[in-house]
Scaffold this motif. Structure first.
Motif, short mmCIF file in Angstrom:
data_model
loop_
_atom_site.label_atom_id
_atom_site.label_comp_id
_atom_site.label_asym_id
_atom_site.label_seq_id
_atom_site.Cartn_x
_atom_site.Cartn_y
_atom_site.Cartn_z
N GLN A 27 -7.03 -20.70 -29.74
CA GLN A 27 -7.31 -21.37 -28.47
C GLN A 27 -7.13 -20.37 -27.34
O GLN A 27 -6.24 -19.52 -27.38
N ARG A 28 -7.95 -20.50 -26.34
CA ARG A 28 -7.82 -19.65 -25.17
C ARG A 28 -6.74 -20.23 -24.27
O ARG A 28 -6.64 -21.44 -24.10
N LEU A 29 -5.93 -19.36 -23.73
CA LEU A 29 -4.84 -19.78 -22.87
C LEU A 29 -4.81 -18.84 -21.67
O LEU A 29 -4.48 -17.67 -21.81
N SER A 30 -5.16 -19.37 -20.50
CA SER A 30 -5.20 -18.53 -19.30
C SER A 30 -3.89 -18.65 -18.54
O SER A 30 -3.07 -19.53 -18.80
N VAL A 31 -3.71 -17.77 -17.58
CA VAL A 31 -2.54 -17.83 -16.71
C VAL A 31 -2.52 -19.19 -16.02
O VAL A 31 -1.48 -19.85 -15.92
N ARG A 32 -3.66 -19.63 -15.56
CA ARG A 32 -3.75 -20.94 -14.88
C ARG A 32 -3.34 -22.08 -15.82
O ARG A 32 -2.64 -23.00 -15.42
N ASP A 33 -3.77 -22.01 -17.08
CA ASP A 33 -3.37 -23.02 -18.08
C ASP A 33 -1.86 -23.06 -18.23
O ASP A 33 -1.25 -24.13 -18.30
N MET A 34 -1.25 -21.88 -18.29
CA MET A 34 0.21 -21.80 -18.44
C MET A 34 0.92 -22.39 -17.23
O MET A 34 1.89 -23.12 -17.36
N MET A 35 0.42 -22.06 -16.05
CA MET A 35 1.05 -22.54 -14.82
C MET A 35 0.92 -24.05 -14.68
O MET A 35 1.72 -24.69 -14.00
N ALA A 36 -0.08 -24.64 -15.32
CA ALA A 36 -0.30 -26.08 -15.24
C ALA A 36 0.58 -26.87 -16.21
O ALA A 36 0.62 -28.10 -16.14
N LYS A 37 1.28 -26.19 -17.09
CA LYS A 37 2.14 -26.88 -18.06
C LYS A 37 3.44 -27.30 -17.37
O LYS A 37 4.34 -26.50 -17.16
N HIS A 38 3.52 -28.56 -17.02
CA HIS A 38 4.66 -29.08 -16.26
C HIS A 38 5.98 -28.95 -17.01
O HIS A 38 7.03 -28.81 -16.39
N GLU A 39 5.93 -28.98 -18.34
CA GLU A 39 7.17 -28.88 -19.11
C GLU A 39 7.84 -27.50 -18.96
O GLU A 39 9.01 -27.33 -19.30
N LEU A 40 7.09 -26.51 -18.43
CA LEU A 40 7.65 -25.18 -18.24
C LEU A 40 8.28 -25.01 -16.86
O LEU A 40 8.95 -24.00 -16.62
N GLY A 41 8.06 -25.96 -15.98
CA GLY A 41 8.64 -25.87 -14.64
C GLY A 41 7.58 -25.60 -13.58
O GLY A 41 6.38 -25.75 -13.81
N ALA A 42 8.03 -25.18 -12.44
CA ALA A 42 7.15 -24.94 -11.30
C ALA A 42 6.18 -23.80 -11.60
O ALA A 42 6.54 -22.83 -12.28
N PRO A 43 4.95 -23.91 -11.10
CA PRO A 43 3.97 -22.84 -11.34
C PRO A 43 4.46 -21.46 -10.92
O PRO A 43 4.20 -20.48 -11.63
N ALA A 44 5.18 -21.38 -9.82
CA ALA A 44 5.69 -20.08 -9.37
C ALA A 44 6.68 -19.51 -10.38
O ALA A 44 6.70 -18.29 -10.63
N THR A 45 7.50 -20.37 -10.97
CA THR A 45 8.47 -19.93 -11.98
C THR A 45 7.74 -19.40 -13.21
O THR A 45 8.09 -18.34 -13.74
N VAL A 46 6.72 -20.13 -13.65
CA VAL A 46 5.95 -19.71 -14.82
C VAL A 46 5.27 -18.37 -14.53
O VAL A 46 5.29 -17.46 -15.36
N HIS A 47 4.68 -18.24 -13.35
CA HIS A 47 4.00 -17.01 -12.98
C HIS A 47 4.98 -15.83 -13.00
O HIS A 47 4.67 -14.74 -13.51
N THR A 48 6.18 -16.05 -12.46
CA THR A 48 7.21 -15.00 -12.45
C THR A 48 7.59 -14.61 -13.87
O THR A 48 7.75 -13.42 -14.18
N ARG A 49 7.74 -15.59 -14.75
CA ARG A 49 8.11 -15.30 -16.14
C ARG A 49 7.00 -14.56 -16.86
O ARG A 49 7.25 -13.64 -17.64
N LEU A 50 5.75 -14.95 -16.61
CA LEU A 50 4.62 -14.24 -17.23
C LEU A 50 4.61 -12.78 -16.79
O LEU A 50 4.39 -11.87 -17.60
N LYS A 51 4.85 -12.55 -15.53
CA LYS A 51 4.90 -11.18 -15.01
C LYS A 51 6.03 -10.40 -15.69
O LYS A 51 5.85 -9.26 -16.11
#
Length: 117
Positions: free
Chosen positions: A47-71
């Protein structure tokens, strides 16, 4: 006393902890580990999983938090961002080093099963 199925799992945890202590890749925090597992499962399911897809996963927390963790995970060498047909979207994928880490964990699983059986 016969071995319990839990003994295999507990032995695996012990072996996996030793693998985590190896100086191959920097350690992940619990949220980064969850993200790593999501990326690994998506890759396994092709399955394709984009940064935007990851940031939209509410179970991971706030989009900014997810973006920081991905970085952070990218800087640590666990994931990479691959181009897609849309230059604005990046695909999240495991690095070769992360795949090798999963190979080592798999070996731990096999070793644990053999040791307890």
């Amino acid at each position: 006393m016969p071995n319990r199925p839990a003994d295999i799992f507990l032995r695996f945890l012990q072996l996996a902890e030793a693998v985590r202590g190896l100086p191959s890749l920097p350690a992940l925090d619990p949220l980064e580990e969850r993200i790593l597992m999501l990326v690994a499962r998506a890759g396994q399911d092709q399955q394709r999983l984009s940064v935007r897809d990851m940031m939209a996963k509410h179970e991971l927390g706030a989009p900014a938090t997810v973006h920081t963790r991905l970085k952070s995970m990218r800087e640590k060498g666990w994931i990479m961002l691959a181009d897609t047909e849309d230059g604005r979207r990046k695909q999240v994928e495991l690095t070769q080093a992360a795949l090798q880490h999963f190979d080592k964990l798999s070996q731990c699983m096999v070793k644990a099963a053999k040791a307890v059986s």
